[in-house]
Design a protein around this motif. Structure first.
Motif, PDB file in Angstrom:
ATOM      1  N   ASN A 121      10.839   3.734  -4.883  1.00  0.00           N
ATOM      2  CA  ASN A 121      10.320   2.543  -4.211  1.00  0.00           C
ATOM      3  C   ASN A 121       9.823   1.534  -5.237  1.00  0.00           C
ATOM      4  O   ASN A 121       9.473   1.894  -6.366  1.00  0.00           O
ATOM      5  CB  ASN A 121       9.163   2.909  -3.275  1.00  0.00           C
ATOM      6  N   VAL A 122       9.799   0.264  -4.839  1.00  0.00           N
ATOM      7  CA  VAL A 122       9.291  -0.795  -5.714  1.00  0.00           C
ATOM      8  C   VAL A 122       8.194  -1.551  -4.964  1.00  0.00           C
ATOM      9  O   VAL A 122       8.447  -2.077  -3.886  1.00  0.00           O
ATOM     10  CB  VAL A 122      10.424  -1.755  -6.126  1.00  0.00           C
ATOM     11  N   PRO A 123       6.960  -1.619  -5.542  1.00  0.00           N
ATOM     12  CA  PRO A 123       6.529  -0.923  -6.754  1.00  0.00           C
ATOM     13  C   PRO A 123       6.524   0.582  -6.527  1.00  0.00           C
ATOM     14  O   PRO A 123       6.400   1.048  -5.395  1.00  0.00           O
ATOM     15  CB  PRO A 123       5.111  -1.455  -6.997  1.00  0.00           C
ATOM     16  N   PRO A 124       6.662   1.346  -7.605  1.00  0.00           N
ATOM     17  CA  PRO A 124       6.840   2.802  -7.453  1.00  0.00           C
ATOM     18  C   PRO A 124       5.619   3.486  -6.866  1.00  0.00           C
ATOM     19  O   PRO A 124       4.483   3.099  -7.111  1.00  0.00           O
ATOM     20  CB  PRO A 124       7.113   3.263  -8.891  1.00  0.00           C
ATOM     21  N   SER A 125       5.881   4.524  -6.078  1.00  0.00           N
ATOM     22  CA  SER A 125       4.823   5.309  -5.451  1.00  0.00           C
ATOM     23  C   SER A 125       4.710   6.666  -6.140  1.00  0.00           C
ATOM     24  O   SER A 125       5.714   7.261  -6.531  1.00  0.00           O
ATOM     25  CB  SER A 125       5.131   5.507  -3.963  1.00  0.00           C
ATOM     26  N   THR A 126       3.488   7.150  -6.258  1.00  0.00           N
ATOM     27  CA  THR A 126       3.260   8.474  -6.848  1.00  0.00           C
ATOM     28  C   THR A 126       3.184   9.565  -5.779  1.00  0.00           C
ATOM     29  O   THR A 126       2.950  10.724  -6.111  1.00  0.00           O
ATOM     30  CB  THR A 126       1.952   8.481  -7.661  1.00  0.00           C
ATOM     31  N   GLY A 186      -7.756 -10.241  -0.070  1.00  0.00           N
ATOM     32  CA  GLY A 186      -6.577  -9.549   0.438  1.00  0.00           C
ATOM     33  C   GLY A 186      -5.291 -10.116  -0.128  1.00  0.00           C
ATOM     34  O   GLY A 186      -4.367  -9.373  -0.481  1.00  0.00           O
ATOM     35  N   ARG A 187      -5.249 -11.444  -0.222  1.00  0.00           N
ATOM     36  CA  ARG A 187      -4.039 -12.076  -0.771  1.00  0.00           C
ATOM     37  C   ARG A 187      -3.870 -11.744  -2.253  1.00  0.00           C
ATOM     38  O   ARG A 187      -2.744 -11.539  -2.732  1.00  0.00           O
ATOM     39  CB  ARG A 187      -4.108 -13.588  -0.574  1.00  0.00           C
ATOM     40  N   LEU A 188      -4.983 -11.657  -2.981  1.00  0.00           N
ATOM     41  CA  LEU A 188      -4.901 -11.286  -4.394  1.00  0.00           C
ATOM     42  C   LEU A 188      -4.341  -9.878  -4.558  1.00  0.00           C
ATOM     43  O   LEU A 188      -3.545  -9.616  -5.473  1.00  0.00           O
ATOM     44  CB  LEU A 188      -6.275 -11.388  -5.049  1.00  0.00           C
ATOM     45  N   ARG A 189      -4.760  -8.966  -3.674  1.00  0.00           N
ATOM     46  CA  ARG A 189      -4.215  -7.606  -3.738  1.00  0.00           C
ATOM     47  C   ARG A 189      -2.714  -7.613  -3.472  1.00  0.00           C
ATOM     48  O   ARG A 189      -1.944  -6.919  -4.146  1.00  0.00           O
ATOM     49  CB  ARG A 189      -4.939  -6.708  -2.730  1.00  0.00           C
ATOM     50  N   GLU A 190      -2.306  -8.394  -2.495  1.00  0.00           N
ATOM     51  CA  GLU A 190      -0.875  -8.475  -2.182  1.00  0.00           C
ATOM     52  C   GLU A 190      -0.096  -9.051  -3.364  1.00  0.00           C
ATOM     53  O   GLU A 190       0.983  -8.558  -3.720  1.00  0.00           O
ATOM     54  CB  GLU A 190      -0.655  -9.345  -0.947  1.00  0.00           C
ATOM     55  N   LEU A 191      -0.647 -10.088  -3.975  1.00  0.00           N
ATOM     56  CA  LEU A 191       0.036 -10.702  -5.120  1.00  0.00           C
ATOM     57  C   LEU A 191       0.119  -9.731  -6.291  1.00  0.00           C
ATOM     58  O   LEU A 191       1.123  -9.688  -7.005  1.00  0.00           O
ATOM     59  CB  LEU A 191      -0.693 -11.980  -5.551  1.00  0.00           C
ATOM     60  N   GLY A 192      -0.958  -8.946  -6.492  1.00  0.00           N
ATOM     61  CA  GLY A 192      -0.918  -7.954  -7.558  1.00  0.00           C
ATOM     62  C   GLY A 192       0.211  -6.969  -7.352  1.00  0.00           C
ATOM     63  O   GLY A 192       0.922  -6.605  -8.292  1.00  0.00           O
ATOM     64  N   SER A 193       0.390  -6.527  -6.111  1.00  0.00           N
ATOM     65  CA  SER A 193       1.487  -5.605  -5.796  1.00  0.00           C
ATOM     66  C   SER A 193       2.834  -6.274  -6.027  1.00  0.00           C
ATOM     67  O   SER A 193       3.768  -5.663  -6.559  1.00  0.00           O
ATOM     68  CB  SER A 193       1.362  -5.131  -4.352  1.00  0.00           C
ATOM     69  N   GLU A 194       2.937  -7.544  -5.636  1.00  0.00           N
ATOM     70  CA  GLU A 194       4.200  -8.264  -5.828  1.00  0.00           C
ATOM     71  C   GLU A 194       4.512  -8.446  -7.312  1.00  0.00           C
ATOM     72  O   GLU A 194       5.672  -8.309  -7.734  1.00  0.00           O
ATOM     73  CB  GLU A 194       4.126  -9.624  -5.129  1.00  0.00           C
ATOM     74  N   VAL A 195       3.476  -8.741  -8.098  1.00  0.00           N
ATOM     75  CA  VAL A 195       3.684  -8.920  -9.539  1.00  0.00           C
ATOM     76  C   VAL A 195       4.132  -7.607 -10.172  1.00  0.00           C
ATOM     77  O   VAL A 195       5.051  -7.577 -11.011  1.00  0.00           O
ATOM     78  CB  VAL A 195       2.398  -9.451 -10.209  1.00  0.00           C
ATOM     79  N   ARG A 196       3.481  -6.489  -9.780  1.00  0.00           N
ATOM     80  CA  ARG A 196       3.890  -5.193 -10.322  1.00  0.00           C
ATOM     81  C   ARG A 196       5.338  -4.878  -9.946  1.00  0.00           C
ATOM     82  O   ARG A 196       6.090  -4.335 -10.769  1.00  0.00           O
ATOM     83  CB  ARG A 196       2.956  -4.100  -9.807  1.00  0.00           C
ATOM     84  N   ALA A 197       5.713  -5.228  -8.728  1.00  0.00           N
ATOM     85  CA  ALA A 197       7.089  -4.982  -8.297  1.00  0.00           C
ATOM     86  C   ALA A 197       8.069  -5.800  -9.130  1.00  0.00           C
ATOM     87  O   ALA A 197       9.124  -5.301  -9.539  1.00  0.00           O
ATOM     88  CB  ALA A 197       7.243  -5.310  -6.816  1.00  0.00           C
ATOM     89  N   LEU A 198       7.727  -7.047  -9.403  1.00  0.00           N
ATOM     90  CA  LEU A 198       8.612  -7.898 -10.213  1.00  0.00           C
ATOM     91  C   LEU A 198       8.734  -7.370 -11.639  1.00  0.00           C
ATOM     92  O   LEU A 198       9.836  -7.369 -12.223  1.00  0.00           O
ATOM     93  CB  LEU A 198       8.085  -9.334 -10.226  1.00  0.00           C
ATOM     94  N   ARG A 199       7.622  -6.926 -12.203  1.00  0.00           N
ATOM     95  CA  ARG A 199       7.681  -6.394 -13.573  1.00  0.00           C
ATOM     96  C   ARG A 199       8.502  -5.110 -13.621  1.00  0.00           C
ATOM     97  O   ARG A 199       9.239  -4.870 -14.578  1.00  0.00           O
ATOM     98  CB  ARG A 199       6.266  -6.146 -14.085  1.00  0.00           C
ATOM     99  N   TRP A 200       8.355  -4.273 -12.582  1.00  0.00           N
ATOM    100  CA  TRP A 200       9.156  -3.051 -12.519  1.00  0.00           C
ATOM    101  C   TRP A 200      10.642  -3.406 -12.422  1.00  0.00           C
ATOM    102  O   TRP A 200      11.474  -2.829 -13.129  1.00  0.00           O
ATOM    103  CB  TRP A 200       8.718  -2.208 -11.323  1.00  0.00           C
ATOM    104  N   ARG A 201      10.986  -4.363 -11.551  1.00  0.00           N
ATOM    105  CA  ARG A 201      12.396  -4.752 -11.392  1.00  0.00           C
ATOM    106  C   ARG A 201      12.955  -5.332 -12.690  1.00  0.00           C
ATOM    107  O   ARG A 201      14.102  -5.075 -13.051  1.00  0.00           O
ATOM    108  CB  ARG A 201      12.525  -5.774 -10.261  1.00  0.00           C
ATOM    109  N   GLU A 202      12.121  -6.125 -13.380  1.00  0.00           N
ATOM    110  CA  GLU A 202      12.580  -6.695 -14.645  1.00  0.00           C
ATOM    111  C   GLU A 202      12.910  -5.590 -15.650  1.00  0.00           C
ATOM    112  O   GLU A 202      13.969  -5.611 -16.299  1.00  0.00           O
ATOM    113  CB  GLU A 202      11.514  -7.628 -15.211  1.00  0.00           C
ATOM    114  N   ALA A 203      12.001  -4.608 -15.792  1.00  0.00           N
ATOM    115  CA  ALA A 203      12.247  -3.515 -16.733  1.00  0.00           C
ATOM    116  C   ALA A 203      13.440  -2.675 -16.293  1.00  0.00           C
ATOM    117  O   ALA A 203      14.222  -2.212 -17.130  1.00  0.00           O
ATOM    118  CB  ALA A 203      11.000  -2.638 -16.851  1.00  0.00           C
ATOM    119  N   ALA A 204      13.610  -2.491 -14.980  1.00  0.00           N
ATOM    120  CA  ALA A 204      14.748  -1.717 -14.483  1.00  0.00           C
ATOM    121  C   ALA A 204      16.062  -2.448 -14.762  1.00  0.00           C
ATOM    122  O   ALA A 204      17.061  -1.817 -15.145  1.00  0.00           O
ATOM    123  CB  ALA A 204      14.591  -1.467 -12.986  1.00  0.00           C
TER     124      ALA A 204
END
Length: 307
Positions: free
Chosen positions: A125-130, A84-102
């Motif tokens: 939203n960050v990370p972006p939602s479809t 569960g924590r790995l899934r949360e971290l994956g979401s956090e990492v994606r959010a950080l990469r999105w913010r960096e590119a933005a």
């Protein structure tokens, strides 16, 4: 028996930390001194070290408590908590990469465009939602279309944001979000004529046939081949012929070309989708829109050759 200070020293923690875990029942005391001070046994040291290790991994207190209390299934509980924590971290990492590119997108754009880009980015939203894109297509598709057919179409039509986007992909996705959430002229999306033919199940059969045709056209698009009549076009026409309950003949192909030309199109959606899916410097990925364009041109050329 150790005092709270002695336990803290042996564990390399602070007294405040030991007291915090004790007050929450995670670190039971063995006894109390005559003066009412807490005393801990040697097992408390191992328990405290385990608690700190779990907290270092980022597990929240409720998950730490589950690992400590469910001794019979501690391994499984720990695996579930870590997953569960790995899934949360994956979401956090994606959010950080999105913010960096933005942030790079805003920094690199001309000053006159920054306000517009900030507005576009601020709506996503960050990370972006479809979800907004899926809602757009659900309103576009025929009502009461079978759920399986709808899900299959959405899987192809809704682009997933890349895990490591570049500024161009971030901007394209933000524009897709703005396009699909904007009010439609007249309050309702224009529906293709084919949606009114054959009912919901007829439309489901149509989209299944189109998916097959798009898959056949995909390799031709990747090779940048000019549109031509062949297996992909035959599958494309057959899908419409089934929806219209018509044989695939020359008259139907001419009629189909006219109807397709009159139907509303979403060219901008597919252009932006291709940008979202295509990594920097890569060849454009085929989309249902680009495959449909290729097949329509093939149909026009087939009709012209026959004429």
């Amino acid at each position: 028996m150790w005092s709270i200070g002695e336990l803290a020293e042996r564990a390399g923690a602070t007294v405040k930390t030991v007291r915090f875990y004790s007050d929450r029942g995670l670190l039971p005391e063995a006894s109390r001194s005559s003066g009412g001070h807490r005393r801990y046994g040697a097992e408390a040291l191992e328990r405290l070290r385990l608690i700190r290790s779990l907290r270092t991994l980022g597990l929240p207190l409720p998950e730490v408590r589950r690992v400590l209390e469910d001794e019979g299934a501690a391994g499984r509980v720990l695996e579930d908590a870590v997953a569960g924590r790995l899934r949360e971290l994956g979401s956090e990492v994606r959010a950080l990469r999105w913010r960096e590119a933005a942030l790079r997108l805003v920094r690199e754009c001309p000053p006159a465009e920054r306000a517009d880009r900030l507005r576009l980015l601020g709506a996503v939203n960050v990370p972006p939602s479809t979800a907004p894109l899926a809602r757009f297509w659900r309103a576009w598709l025929p009502p009461r279309m079978p759920a399986r057919a709808t899900s299959a179409f959405l899987e192809e039509a809704v682009p997933q944001p890349p895990d490591e986007p570049d500024p161009t992909q971030v901007l394209a996705f933000a524009r897709l979000h703005a396009m699909t959430t904007a009010p439609c002229p007249g309050g309702r999306q224009p529906q293709p004529e084919v949606h009114r033919v054959g009912g919901a199940h007829g439309a489901a059969a149509l989209y299944a046939g189109l998916a097959e045709a798009y898959e056949l056209a995909g390799p031709q698009l990747r090779r940048a081949r000019d549109p031509y009549p062949g297996e992909a076009l035959d599958a494309y026409v057959a899908a419409y012929a089934s929806a219209y309950d018509s044989p695939d003949n020359r008259e139907f192909r001419r009629l189909l070309a006219r109807r397709l030309a009159a139907d509303p199109r979403l060219d901008r959606y597919w252009e932006l989708t291709a940008l979202v899916l295509t990594p920097p410097g890569g060849a454009p990925e085929p989309t249902p829109g680009s495959a449909d364009d290729w097949l329509r041109t093939a149909l026009e050329r087939d009709n012209a050759a026959a004429a």
